[in-house]
Design an enzyme around this catalytic site. Structure first.
Site, short mmCIF file in Angstrom:
data_model
loop_
_atom_site.label_atom_id
_atom_site.label_comp_id
_atom_site.label_asym_id
_atom_site.label_seq_id
_atom_site.Cartn_x
_atom_site.Cartn_y
_atom_site.Cartn_z
N VAL A 125 73.41 7.64 -29.45
CA VAL A 125 73.71 7.88 -27.94
C VAL A 125 75.05 9.09 -28.04
O VAL A 125 75.68 8.90 -28.87
CB VAL A 125 74.49 6.86 -27.05
N ASP A 180 76.30 12.82 -26.29
CA ASP A 180 77.50 12.95 -24.81
C ASP A 180 76.77 12.85 -23.48
O ASP A 180 77.36 12.65 -22.55
CB ASP A 180 77.99 14.36 -24.94
N GLY A 222 76.33 16.66 -29.67
CA GLY A 222 76.92 15.46 -28.92
C GLY A 222 77.94 14.87 -29.37
O GLY A 222 78.98 14.28 -28.71
N THR A 226 69.23 20.04 -24.67
CA THR A 226 69.38 19.15 -23.43
C THR A 226 69.23 20.14 -22.42
O THR A 226 69.53 21.17 -22.20
CB THR A 226 70.71 18.55 -23.60
N1 ASP Z 1 74.02 17.15 -26.46
C1 ASP Z 1 72.87 16.50 -26.83
C2 ASP Z 1 73.17 15.14 -27.61
O1 ASP Z 1 74.02 15.17 -28.54
C3 ASP Z 1 71.88 17.41 -27.68
C4 ASP Z 1 71.47 18.41 -27.04
O2 ASP Z 1 72.47 19.25 -26.09
O3 ASP Z 1 70.38 18.98 -27.13
O4 ASP Z 1 72.28 14.41 -27.61
#
Ligand code: ASP
Length: 291
Positions: free
Chosen positions: A182, A184, A207, A153
């Protein structure tokens, strides 16, 4: 004073991916920095920086995002104005070029979060850049992202010359997750938060774990009780480790001081401020320490 920090994910970065990660983070930093230097707003800087990261298939956001279990790119993004506490977010949205700009369009709307078809309809009504959902799939994303292995992310926190703070995230989620899942990243208090006088934060990582721990909210509490930005992230990550979560975060206090930390192997981070002078980019915390 102005200040900006962004990240291209808490993840594993192999030697042959280092150049792309550094270049991508620096290009995004330049886009945000240019806005802050000429007196623009923190919100504009965060959106501009994240748009650059979304266009770059090195990162799991926008074009080149990870694919869900149906082989499709579903994206999530959130952005928060620390001045007004306005939040704009979209989740599981398909067929838009820049999820962060759709989130930005949501910022002054009554709802804070729209999902899936409703989010795309909103994007269309507000003239956001639409595309065929398949156009967001980069060649061989599966192989590349499987090799990369973990999270990437993107996120950004900025403070402008008027002391306004903003934070934002954008993600393609995790490889192979259920359609409609969905994490975080679009949820304020989980993947990001910003509030004038206290600071701002953005996370990347597992997440579900980050959301269960309301990690951004925990970090804000630490900042509000006087902890420095790196310390605030470290304390939150210790909480996350209680449920075996892996993540990395960037933070800024109310005065624009910057900090970051991760318990993932690597994390691509870049930052600049009117005080620091010169752009910094690192792929793991140990690189910064060795500087
Ligand atoms: N936090 C993101 C999610 O769970 C994934 C990521 O950090 O790449 O959607």
């Amino acid at each position: 004073m102005w200040s900006i920090i962004l990240h291209g994910g808490a993840k594993e970065i192999e030697p042959d991916q280092e150049g792309d990660n550094r270049r991508g983070c620096l290009a995004a930093l330049e886009a945000g920095r240019a806005i802050l230097e000429r007196g623009g707003t923190a919100i504009d800087a965060v959106e501009a920086a994240i748009r650059v990261l979304e266009d770059d298939p090195t990162f799991n956001a926008g074009y080149g995002s990870d694919l869900n279990e149906d082989g499709e790119v579903e994206m999530c993004s959130g952005i928060m104005d620390g001045e007004t506490l306005d939040v704009g977010a979209v989740a599981a949205i398909m067929g838009v070029r820049h999820p962060v700009s759709v989130a930005r369009l949501m910022l002054r709307e009554e709802p804070i979060l729209l999902v899936s078809d409703g989010a795309r309809r909103f994007a269309a009504e507000r003239d956001a850049e639409l595309c065929d959902p398949r156009e967001m799939i980069a060649p061989q994303p599966l192989e590349e992202h499987k090799r990369t292995g973990t999270h990437d992310t993107v996120g950004c926190v900025a403070m402008d010359q008027a002391g306004r703070l903003a934070a934002g995230t954008s993600t393609g989620g995790l490889e192979g997750v259920a359609a409609g899942r969905v994490g975080d990243s679009p949820q304020p208090g989980c993947g990001y938060y910003a509030e004038r006088g206290i600071g701002g934060v953005a996370y990347s990582g597992d997440g579900e774990h980050i959301a269960r721990m309301a990690l951004a909210a925990r970090t804000m509490l630490q900042l509000s009780s006087g902890e420095n930005p790196e310390g605030a992230i470290r304390i939150a990550l210790r909480d996350l480790e209680r449920i075996e979560g892996e993540a990395g975060g960037i933070a800024m206090d109310g005065k624009g001081r910057i900090g970051w930390a991760h318990n993932s192997r690597d994390m691509a981070v870049a930052y600049a401020s009117s005080e620091i002078g010169g752009d910094r980019v690192y792929l793991r915390k140990s690189e910064e320490a060795a500087r």
